[in-house]
Structure formats: structure tokens, C-alpha cells
Design an enzyme around this catalytic site. Structure first.
Site, PDB file in Angstrom:
ATOM      1  N   ARG A  43       4.176 -19.483  -6.801  1.00  0.00           N
ATOM      2  CA  ARG A  43       5.447 -19.999  -6.268  1.00  0.00           C
ATOM      3  C   ARG A  43       5.603 -21.500  -6.509  1.00  0.00           C
ATOM      4  O   ARG A  43       6.705 -21.970  -6.751  1.00  0.00           O
ATOM      5  CB  ARG A  43       5.553 -19.681  -4.780  1.00  0.00           C
ATOM      6  CG  ARG A  43       5.805 -18.199  -4.571  1.00  0.00           C
ATOM      7  CD  ARG A  43       5.876 -17.857  -3.120  1.00  0.00           C
ATOM      8  NE  ARG A  43       6.336 -16.492  -2.953  1.00  0.00           N
ATOM      9  CZ  ARG A  43       6.044 -15.731  -1.917  1.00  0.00           C
ATOM     10  NH1 ARG A  43       5.290 -16.193  -0.945  1.00  0.00           N
ATOM     11  NH2 ARG A  43       6.497 -14.508  -1.839  1.00  0.00           N
ATOM     12  N   LYS A  97       9.228   5.586  -0.120  1.00  0.00           N
ATOM     13  CA  LYS A  97      10.291   6.339   0.555  1.00  0.00           C
ATOM     14  C   LYS A  97      11.642   6.213  -0.126  1.00  0.00           C
ATOM     15  O   LYS A  97      12.003   5.131  -0.600  1.00  0.00           O
ATOM     16  CB  LYS A  97      10.446   5.821   1.983  1.00  0.00           C
ATOM     17  CG  LYS A  97       9.259   6.084   2.857  1.00  0.00           C
ATOM     18  CD  LYS A  97       9.476   5.426   4.188  1.00  0.00           C
ATOM     19  CE  LYS A  97       8.359   5.727   5.153  1.00  0.00           C
ATOM     20  NZ  LYS A  97       8.485   4.925   6.365  1.00  0.00           N
ATOM     21  N   GLY A 114       8.377  -6.719  -5.119  1.00  0.00           N
ATOM     22  CA  GLY A 114       7.096  -6.518  -4.441  1.00  0.00           C
ATOM     23  C   GLY A 114       6.055  -5.758  -5.225  1.00  0.00           C
ATOM     24  O   GLY A 114       5.412  -6.307  -6.118  1.00  0.00           O
ATOM     25  N   GLY A 158      12.797  -9.049  -1.097  1.00  0.00           N
ATOM     26  CA  GLY A 158      14.018  -8.613  -0.425  1.00  0.00           C
ATOM     27  C   GLY A 158      15.274  -9.165  -1.088  1.00  0.00           C
ATOM     28  O   GLY A 158      16.290  -8.469  -1.186  1.00  0.00           O
TER      29      GLY A 158
HETATM   30  P1  AMP Z   1       7.564   0.512  -1.438  1.00  0.00           P
HETATM   31  O1  AMP Z   1       7.118  -0.606  -0.549  1.00  0.00           O
HETATM   32  O2  AMP Z   1       8.527   1.468  -0.809  1.00  0.00           O
HETATM   33  O3  AMP Z   1       7.991   0.045  -2.795  1.00  0.00           O
HETATM   34  O4  AMP Z   1       6.279   1.412  -1.650  1.00  0.00           O
HETATM   35  C1  AMP Z   1       5.134   0.966  -2.291  1.00  0.00           C
HETATM   36  C2  AMP Z   1       3.998   1.787  -1.831  1.00  0.00           C
HETATM   37  O5  AMP Z   1       4.258   3.146  -2.145  1.00  0.00           O
HETATM   38  C3  AMP Z   1       2.687   1.441  -2.485  1.00  0.00           C
HETATM   39  O6  AMP Z   1       1.840   0.870  -1.515  1.00  0.00           O
HETATM   40  C4  AMP Z   1       2.149   2.787  -2.954  1.00  0.00           C
HETATM   41  O7  AMP Z   1       0.793   2.992  -2.620  1.00  0.00           O
HETATM   42  C5  AMP Z   1       3.012   3.781  -2.209  1.00  0.00           C
HETATM   43  N1  AMP Z   1       3.081   5.078  -2.891  1.00  0.00           N
HETATM   44  C6  AMP Z   1       3.417   5.336  -4.152  1.00  0.00           C
HETATM   45  N2  AMP Z   1       3.289   6.649  -4.436  1.00  0.00           N
HETATM   46  C7  AMP Z   1       2.846   7.235  -3.310  1.00  0.00           C
HETATM   47  C8  AMP Z   1       2.482   8.571  -2.967  1.00  0.00           C
HETATM   48  N3  AMP Z   1       2.578   9.553  -3.858  1.00  0.00           N
HETATM   49  N4  AMP Z   1       2.039   8.806  -1.727  1.00  0.00           N
HETATM   50  C9  AMP Z   1       1.941   7.805  -0.834  1.00  0.00           C
HETATM   51  N5  AMP Z   1       2.279   6.526  -1.083  1.00  0.00           N
HETATM   52  C10 AMP Z   1       2.704   6.237  -2.314  1.00  0.00           C
END
Ligand code: AMP
Length: 415
Positions: A34, A217, A373, A396
């Protein structure tokens, strides 16, 4: 006004940067990305013959002085990067004398802005549920204006180079801009790059455009998915959200991460993609594990037929091929969110296949933007950061920009 067109000679510039760098328990910087990101802007101002007042937040001190988050810990590092002995103002709201004494070529770093609740403009000692909260919020907004005015009084012009906080309407990121006219406020060079990168994805699209949305998610990505649906040719949905889609279509997903209350939403996204002629690419096979750990037993199974007690942790080989196919021929690429639990070394193959296909497309002239991220952590883990067009510094802020929202930090300057 733009930074390139402004001559800072004899002027004092107050620059909002994002120096929220990670520190170890000894207060040493563990990643200075940064700081390096803001250097082009800071150096241009000094090279012109201007004086610099740098301001930033660090961590979440919630309006209270907290030595753990003191920016005094980074003075030496900033001095080394700029080649100037940086002065330090231990109270950001009482730095008028130090600012007035600054000469051309000198640099003053202000203490953490978030030691004052006025920076974020939210009451800290009144609970949100308390009936007194609304009144306290109003009073705090008035104090925030005063705080911003004080910061503005230190300088002749204002530069915002903190993309990471551009989605916040804070004193130093937006409110302060009210105290400068259009000829004396501007975006920094890092901000300009971020804005251009987002523009390449939202407005200045070279086709075909492939977006890869992953992560855990679907619920946290829905705003972006909806905004992209009108723009992309190929939409890859991967990672944990795969199993919400598989379940929605009647599949068995074992104990995979799955948002039971988002099954209708998943079907809705599929219908919208069809209606808009978007090629939606979902995983067909996955690497399933019998435990959420790096060393669990694994097997390759169809994403919609995962045995009881097993969970999908990465994209399978057939899926990796399909993802690579949709990426390789693209001329615009956006990647947000990994295809598997990439933090575990045994479940990186899906994300790696995506990274490699993006690198190949980029070599063939595509514009690729990685951000938000975890995909940045992913590309860094693979040592492939230099093989993509642009890695955003905003988490974000980038996500909100891609959702199509106006970022207050940018609107405050550009109107
Ligand atoms: P996000 O913050 O929503 O972008 O999610 C990122 C996180 O999703 C990472 O820490 C990954 O470990 C997790 N992730 C990716 N694929 C899977 C999966 N199949 N099951 C559980 N967590 C997952």
C-alpha cells in the site's frame, strides 16, 4: 483538475492515502504494497517542488487513541521510500503549526485519522438501538464537518489516492473535498489507474468478456452478478456457490457449503443468464473431501452427486478445462473470488487453472482485472501477479464500483 496537469511548486498538498499496512507484534511492516502504491503521486508532488501532508487511517481504533494503531510506526519506512526525513504530527487535528512550518520538499505525516470518531462520522459511545442514537449521529455529522475543515486548512490543495476507502463517506475521503474548489482537488495516480481499470470492465469493454465470480457464497456477490449480467458474454460461477446452484437444480451436495435460502435466487440467476444470452459456466465435477482440512481424503465426483459426509472443496479436472476454455479466448476478464479453498495447498488446482488461463489470455492482448480480496491473495500465492493486466488495491471499494455504485470518494472530486 488532474494530478498530471497541476503544478505543485510552492504549494502544500494534503493527500489521503491508504497506509493501513499490516504490522507484526513488533510494529514492523509485513507488507508494504500500500505504501508503494501511493509513491508515484507523492513523488510527483515533491518533484514539482510542493510540500506534502500525508494522512491515513490504520486499523479500527474506533475513535480512540490506541498506540497499537499509531502511524508513528511507519515513519521510517515512508521516509526510506520517499528519500526524505518525514516529520510526524502526533495529533492529526492539531497539526496547523507543523503544516504551516512545512517548506517545499518537506513531508508531514499525520497521526491516524480514526483516533477521532469524526473521521468516520459515527457516534462511538451510543448504541445503535439507543433512542439517543439519531441525535448523537446528527451532532457527530456536524463535528465531522469541522474536523474535515481543520484538515483542509492545512493545505492549498487536496488529493485523494486511497481507493481502498473510496466507498466510504469519511471526513478525509469525501467531506474534506467541500473545502476546495474544482481546480484544487484531484484524484491521485493510483486512484486514476483504479478508475480506468473499472471503466475497462464496465464501459470500455473489448469482447468477448468473461467474468469469473467465486468465493464462498452467492449472497455476497449477487449485486455484482446482476450488474455484470448485462455486460458479459461468459459468466463463470465457481467456489462454494457452485453447490447452491447444484442443490437448486436438484443435486446432492453432501455437506458442501450451501445457502439453502438462496436456491430460488440461484434458479433466478440461471434464468436471467438464459434470457440475456449469457453463457453461464458452472462446475460439473469437483474435488470432494471428507473433512474441511488440507490432508483429508479426496475423490473426484460430479458436483451434483456428492456422497453423504463429503464436501466439494475445489473444481474438478473437467470443470477446470471448461473454465479455461471460457477464459482463453476472452479480451476482457474480471476475476473475483477463488474456485476452491485455495488456502489449503491441496485445493488450489481450480484457482490455478483460472489464473493460468487468464495469464495466457492477457499475453494474447486481453485486459484482465483481478480484485476483491481473496483472488488477489490467490494470484500472489501462485506468484503470477505480473502476468495479469491490473490487480486492484480495493476490496470493498472495487466490489461496490463493479456493482455500479457511485463511490463517495470519487464523486466528491469528480462531481
Ligand atoms: P469470498 O470472501 O466470498 O470471496 O470467499 C473466499 C473464500 O471462499 C476463501 O476463503 C475460500 O476458501 C472459500 N471457498 C472457496 N471455495 C470453497 C468451497 N468449495 N467450500 C468452502 N469454502 C470455499
Amino acid at each position: 483538475m488532474t494530478l498530471d496537469n497541476f503544478n505543485f511548486a510552492g504549494k502544500k498538498a494534503i493527500v489521503r492515502v491508504d497506509f493501513n499496512v499490516p504490522l507484526n507484534e513488533n510494529g514492523q511492516i509485513t507488507d508494504d504494497t500500500r505504501i508503494r502504491g501511493a509513491l508515484p503521486t507523492l513523488k510527483k508532488i515533491l518533484a514539482d517542488g510542493g510540500a506534502l501532508i500525508i494522512m491515513s487511517h490504520m486499523g479500527k481504533p474506533k475513535g480512540k487513541v490506541n498506540a497499537k494503531y499509531s502511524l508513528s510506526q511507519i515513519v521510517d519506512a515512508v521516509s526510506a521510500h520517499l528519500g526524505v526525513a518525514v516529520k510526524f504530527a502526533p495529533d492529526c487535528a492539531k497539526a496547523a503549526d507543523a503544516a504551516a512550518a512545512l517548506k517545499a520538499g518537506e513531508v508531514l505525516l499525520l497521526e491516524n485519522l480514526r483516533f477521532y470518531a469524526e473521521e468516520e462520522g459515527k457516534p462511538v459511545d451510543v448504541d445503535k438501538e439507543d433512542p439517543a442514537y439519531e441525535e448523537a449521529k446528527k451532532a457527530m455529522k456536524a463535528k465531522q464537518k469541522e474536523f474535515a475543515k481543520t484538515l483542509a486548512s492545512y493545505a492549498d490543495c487536496y488529493v485523494n489516492d486511497a481507493f481502498g476507502t473510496a466507498h466510504r463517506k469519511h471526513a478525509s475521503t469525501a467531506v474534506i473535498a467541500d473545502y476546495f474548489d474544482a481546480d484544487h482537488k484531484m484524484l491521485g495516480l493510483l486512484m486514476e489507474k483504479e478508475v480506468t481499470a473499472v471503466d475497462n470492465i464496465l464501459n470500455n469493454i473489448k469482447r468477448p468478456f468473461t467474468a469469473i465470480m467465486g468465493g464462498s457464497k452467492v449472497s455476497t456477490k449477487i449485486g455484482i452478478i446482476e450488474n455484470l449480467m448485462d455486460k458479459v458474454d461468459n459468466l463463470i460461477l465457481c467456489g462454494g456457490m457452485t453447490y447452491t446452484f447444484a442443490k437448486a437444480m436438484g443435486g446432492n451436495v453432501g455437506k458442501s457449503i450451501c445457502e439453502e435460502d438462496k436456491l430460488d435466487l440461484a434458479l433466478d440467476i440461471m434464468a436471467k443468464a438464459k434470457e440475456k444470452g449469457v453463457n453461464l459456466v458452472l462446475g460439473t465435477d469437483c474435488v470432494a473431501g471428507d473433512d474441511f482440512s488440507n490432508d483429508c481424503h479426496t475423490q473426484i465426483v460430479p458436483s451434483n452427486n456428492i456422497p453423504e459426509g463429503w464436501e466439494g472443496l475445489d473444481a474438478g479436472p473437467e470443470t477446470q478445462k471448461a473454465f479455461a476454455e471460457a477464459i482463453k479466448g476472452a479480451k476482457t476478464i474480471l476475476w473475483n473470488g477463488p474456485a476452491g479453498v485455495f488456502e489449503f495447498d491441496n485445493f488450489t488446482a481450480g484457482s490455478r487453472a483460472i489464473a493460468q488461463a487468464i495469464a495466457e489470455a492477457t499475453k494474447n492482448g486481453a485486459f484482465s482485472l483481478i480484485g476483491g480480496g481473496d483472488s488477489v491473495a490467490c494470484i500472489n500465492k501462485f506468484g503470477m501477479a505480473d502476468q495479469v493486466s491490473y490487480i486492484s488495491t480495493g476490496g470493498g471499494a472495487l466490489l461496490e464500483a463493479i456493482e455500479g455504485k457511485v463511490l463517495p470518494g470519487i464523486a466528491a472530486i469528480k462531481g
